[in-house]
Design an enzyme around this catalytic site. Structure first.
Site, PDB file in Angstrom:
ATOM      1  N   ASP A 408       0.853  -1.197   0.000  1.00 57.32           N
ATOM      2  CA  ASP A 408       0.000   0.000   0.000  1.00 57.32           C
ATOM      3  C   ASP A 408       0.889   1.248   0.000  1.00 57.32           C
ATOM      4  O   ASP A 408       2.100   1.169   0.170  1.00 57.32           O
ATOM      5  CB  ASP A 408      -0.883  -0.048   1.257  1.00 57.32           C
ATOM      6  CG  ASP A 408      -1.914   1.062   1.266  1.00 57.32           C
ATOM      7  OD1 ASP A 408      -2.264   1.553   0.189  1.00 57.32           O
ATOM      8  OD2 ASP A 408      -2.353   1.448   2.372  1.00 57.32           O
ATOM      9  N   GLU A 411       2.479   4.895  -4.113  1.00 60.36           N
ATOM     10  CA  GLU A 411       2.429   5.835  -5.271  1.00 60.36           C
ATOM     11  C   GLU A 411       3.754   6.560  -5.468  1.00 60.36           C
ATOM     12  O   GLU A 411       4.038   6.878  -6.621  1.00 60.36           O
ATOM     13  CB  GLU A 411       1.283   6.836  -5.078  1.00 60.36           C
ATOM     14  CG  GLU A 411      -0.101   6.202  -5.167  1.00 60.36           C
ATOM     15  CD  GLU A 411      -0.432   5.276  -4.011  1.00 60.36           C
ATOM     16  OE1 GLU A 411       0.040   5.568  -2.896  1.00 60.36           O
ATOM     17  OE2 GLU A 411      -1.135   4.284  -4.211  1.00 60.36           O
ATOM     18  N   ASP A 482      -8.997   3.682  -2.014  1.00 66.13           N
ATOM     19  CA  ASP A 482      -9.937   4.159  -0.992  1.00 66.13           C
ATOM     20  C   ASP A 482     -11.225   4.710  -1.588  1.00 66.13           C
ATOM     21  O   ASP A 482     -11.417   5.926  -1.701  1.00 66.13           O
ATOM     22  CB  ASP A 482      -9.246   5.217  -0.131  1.00 66.13           C
ATOM     23  CG  ASP A 482      -8.067   4.622   0.617  1.00 66.13           C
ATOM     24  OD1 ASP A 482      -7.957   3.376   0.654  1.00 66.13           O
ATOM     25  OD2 ASP A 482      -7.251   5.387   1.162  1.00 66.13           O
TER      26      ASP A 482
HETATM   27  C1  GLC Z   1      -4.645   3.358   2.882  1.00 64.12           C
HETATM   28  C2  GLC Z   1      -5.168   2.135   2.161  1.00 64.12           C
HETATM   29  C3  GLC Z   1      -6.193   1.440   3.014  1.00 64.12           C
HETATM   30  C4  GLC Z   1      -5.594   1.106   4.368  1.00 64.12           C
HETATM   31  C5  GLC Z   1      -5.043   2.356   5.040  1.00 64.12           C
HETATM   32  C6  GLC Z   1      -4.295   2.034   6.316  1.00 64.12           C
HETATM   33  O1  GLC Z   1      -5.628   4.320   2.983  1.00 64.12           O
HETATM   34  O2  GLC Z   1      -5.677   2.438   0.893  1.00 64.12           O
HETATM   35  O3  GLC Z   1      -6.676   0.300   2.375  1.00 64.12           O
HETATM   36  O4  GLC Z   1      -6.562   0.517   5.180  1.00 64.12           O
HETATM   37  O5  GLC Z   1      -4.153   3.012   4.165  1.00 64.12           O
HETATM   38  O6  GLC Z   1      -3.228   1.216   6.096  1.00 64.12           O
END
Ligand code: GLC
Length: 766
Positions: A408, A411, A482
């Site tokens: 995650d 980017e 998200d």
């Molecule tokens: C980001 C991710 C989400 C995750 C959060 C905390 O917003 O897209 O899926 O739960 O980070 O790690």
């Protein structure tokens, strides 16, 4: 605009034609009969693709000539004519136009009068103006009725015409919709389908920030402009959209077959904070009889958000927790973000620092920004040594017995604003900057993760990523980031996942129920229905949002939710077969109608239903309060899977769809393989196959293997061919490479079921 000037000469060498212009040279390369590359080196002498591995050029016969004002190059199927200023027109072998460069005037979209604009500017407002002059520019002519597909995860419609998108991987909490220029992924590939049936795709292999103005400013052209890099694009001709997807994935690679369990149901939330939480989730799953294969651990499992750590206060013995879950049929997936906490004596930080493995500022000092752990450094994943190091460190998770990694924030996302363009990164063996490597940060991180896990486990790695570039499908599955618990995001799921599929990413999914804000029982149910066939099938939500595990809303919601998770498990062999085939063809699981009904104008811009493979039509309810919906069935004979009723296609029908009903239609002659009910993959031997057969004419190929490792690539699988013809179904085992064969096949057709014991060669009367 780049000014090339007149053509001064041309020469062929191998697959390439070098065309010299007054100001610059362009290299036109024949990759194969239907793929032509146009390359002008600006940044690097050679291609520096991050999407394409190795040299894809096949030995191809072609002719070329230089007439004085044009160079003509022809393969068996495509002719490219190159004119001054590198204007290129592509034709079919019989001389019909496929795609022409635009030569006219570029115009600015008029939003207000000049006087108004001046006034607003004086008042300090930002004036939105179209700009057409990037370092790299390509302008293609558009025709009336031309439809434009692709561009990856953009939250727009199947047809992107009339909008403008920007390739720049972006973490955004804003509402994702068709006007949002950038999301988490940058896949600079589009496919055009013209009114006369001609089709082509273009893959702009350039990682810099780039704009795709899909005919927004003018009905006459599509403008592509990149801030930097080379002019490097692949023109792909195909007689069908499917051919174009196959060619694009020939170039950028195909998603490897995943482990079978990954197609099961995944439960997630930010966050299940400790062992008690996780145990509660796993036992509730089983108590409530919701089939489930995986539980995801979000950032709370870590000690202060430090990657490669596990908070021992929250998990006394993490390995034991993971083992116990595994005994109960649950796989654990850990989130792994790239940002490494700046903290003395934190081993990864210290080691990475010592080895120079983090991105630096232009003075060579480690570049610091903030993510979950506060001040953090960013591993330089473009370097092979960094990828290897990261992969080695992932042993921390595989030794613990966890089964997948969820990448995650890659980017890369940052809390103190975007990284400056000049932050120094590595691209394999050369130093470059953030401007070039931003869009491939997640791609390279996924690659490091995939390669590391493959080495440690020998199994097919399960990696989920948020950020992608073209070709990321080779390393990771992806989710759309998200989203929100709103109906618009449920609707967006269809074009978004189908577009990703058209761009080579078949194993994708959304956060079921919505990530941000509070879901409702109705939305959650409609979402699980719509997502039943999305290869990544995960319910996930935000910290602080209403809990949205299936049992949180009472018995009725739970029972309906269960029904659809059970439906998903029944269809795992179908999804698995589609992915087996996808590795050979690049065709996705979730398909827009246009992929199989190309000449049907009612199918070409459909955003509210989709095909699963070629013979199953899924038309979920995506409107709040709706109890029925209109479904378009293209020409041919269809069967309502819920009622068994036969329906003639070529028209819209009204499907009855109360909250517990997902409208599903099978094409006549379809064979849809199912499993018997189970709570998770591996609960019992998969010795029985159910075939749901729909009378007509058709063939179907089914694959059976161990579902875990790479033996299938050396023939370690069984292949069954099923043929439906009139009133009979013929089944034969045509390839034998896996020792576990089905003990029984149950053929279900028209409400009648027949059990077959000789599963290797049989014929059943339907
Ligand atoms: C980001 C991710 C989400 C995750 C959060 C905390 O917003 O897209 O899926 O739960 O980070 O790690």
């Amino acid at each position: 605009m780049i000014n090339f000037g007149k053509i001064t000469g041309a020469k062929a060498q191998g697959n390439k034609v070098f065309v010299s212009f007054e100001k610059k040279e362009a290299i036109i390369e024949v990759i194969c009969d239907s793929i032509i590359n146009v390359f002008v080196p600006f940044d690097t002498k050679e291609h520096n693709s991050k999407a394409i591995d190795g040299n894809k050029a096949k030995k191809t016969e072609f002719t070329f000539s230089f007439s004085g004002n044009a160079v003509t190059l022809s393969t068996e199927t495509v002719t490219a004519k190159i004119y001054k200023d590198l204007k290129i027109d592509f034709y079919t072998a019989s001389g019909e136009i496929i795609c022409r460069d635009y030569r006219g005037k570029m115009q600015t979209l008029v939003r207000m009068s000049e006087a108004d604009a001046a006034l607003m500017a004086k008042e300090g407002h930002r004036i939105q103006r179209a700009e057409f002059d990037k370092k790299i520019n390509v302008v293609k002519r558009l025709e009336r009725g031309e439809v434009l597909y692709g561009l990856g995860d953009k939250a727009g419609f199947m047809d992107k015409r009339g909008y403008e998108y920007v390739m720049w991987n972006t973490d955004t909490t804003a509402h994702h919709d068709e006007q949002m220029p950038s999301l988490y992924k940058s896949i600079p590939f589009y496919i055009s389908k013209k009114k006369n049936g001609k089709k082509y795709g273009i893959f702009f292999d350039n990682t810099h920030k780039s704009v795709f103005n899909m005919g927004k400013d003018s009905p006459d052209y599509l403008w592509y402009g990149a801030d930097g890099g080379n002019l490097d694009y692949y023109f792909i001709y195909g007689t069908t959209l499917a051919d174009i997807v196959t060619s694009y994935t020939y170039l950028t690679g195909r998603a490897p077959l995943p482990q079978r369990w990954t197609l099961g149901y995944h439960q997630s939330r930010w966050g299940y904070v400790d062992e008690a939480d996780v145990n509660y989730i796993s036992s509730s799953m089983r108590e409530n009889k919701i089939p489930c294969d995986a539980i995801h651990l979000d950032i709370d499992y870590m000690d202060n958000y430090k990657i490669f750590t596990w908070d021992k206060n929250r998990y006394k013995n993490p390995k034991k927790t993971v083992d116990n879950l595994r005994k109960n049929g649950f796989k654990v997936i850990n989130i792994v973000d790239p940002g490494i906490k700046v903290e003395k004596d934190y081993d990864i930080y210290e080691e990475g620092l010592k080895k120079g493995f983090f991105a630096t500022d232009s003075n060579g000092l480690p570049y610091v920004n903030a993510v979950w752990p506060g001040d953090s450094l960013f591993p330089d994943f473009g370097s092979p040594d960094v990828r290897e190091w990261w992969g080695e460190n992932l042993r921390f998770y595989s030794d613990m017995g966890t089964a997948g990694i969820w990448n995650d924030m890659n980017e890369p996302a940052n809390f103190r604003g975007e990284l400056p363009e000049d932050v120094v990164f590595t691209d394999e063996n050369r130093k470059t900057n953030h401007a070039e490597m931003h869009n491939v940060y997640g791609h390279n991180m996924s690659r490091a993760t995939y390669e590391g896990i493959k080495k440690h486990t020998g199994k097919r790695p399960f990696v989920i990523t948020r950020a992608c570039y073209a070709g990321s499908q080779k390393y990771a599955t992806a989710w759309t980031g998200d989203n929100r618990s709103v109906w618009a995001h449920l609707r967006a799921l269809i074009p978004q996942l189908c577009s990703l599929g058209m761009c080579g990413m078949p194993i994708v999914g959304t956060d079921i129920g919505g990530f941000m804000q509070d879901t409702t029982p109705e939305l959650l149910l409609r979402w699980v229905e719509a997502a039943v066939f999305s290869p990544l099938f995960r319910n996930h939500c935000n910290k602080g949002s209403r809990y949205q595990e299936p049992w949180r809303f009472g018995k009725e919601t739970l029972d309906i939710y269960r029904k659809f998770v059970e439906l998903r498990y029944a269809f795992i062999p179908y999804l698995y077969d589609l992915l087996f085939e996808e590795e050979k063809t690049g065709l996705p699981v979730m398909r827009p109608l246009a992929l199989h009904y190309e000449n049907d104008t009612r199918a070409e811009r459909c955003n509210n239903q989709f095909l699963v493979g070629k013979s199953l039509m899924c038309a979920p309810v995506i409107e709040q309060g709706a109890l029925d919906r209109s479904v378009y069935l293209p020409k041919g004979e269809w069967y309502d899977v819920n009622t068994g009723k036969k329906i003639k296609g070529g028209k819209s029908i009204v499907a009855n769809a109360p909250i517990d009903t997902l409208p599903l239609y099978a094409k006549a002659g379809a064979v849809l393989p199912n499993y018997e009910p189970m709570q998770y993959i591996g609960e019992k031997p998969l010795d029985t196959l159910i075939l749901r057969v729909f009378k007509g004419e058709g063939t179907y190929t089914h694959y059976q293997d161990n579902g875990e490792d790479f033996a299938y690539r050396d023939g370690g699988y069984n292949k069954y061919e099923f043929t439906v013809s009139g009133n009979s179904l013929r089944g034969r085992l045509t390839h034998e490479g896996y020792d576990r064969k089905y003990k029984k096949i149950i053929v279900v057709c028209d409400g009648k079921s027949t059990t077959v014991k000789n599963t290797q060669d049989f014929e059943v009367k339907l």
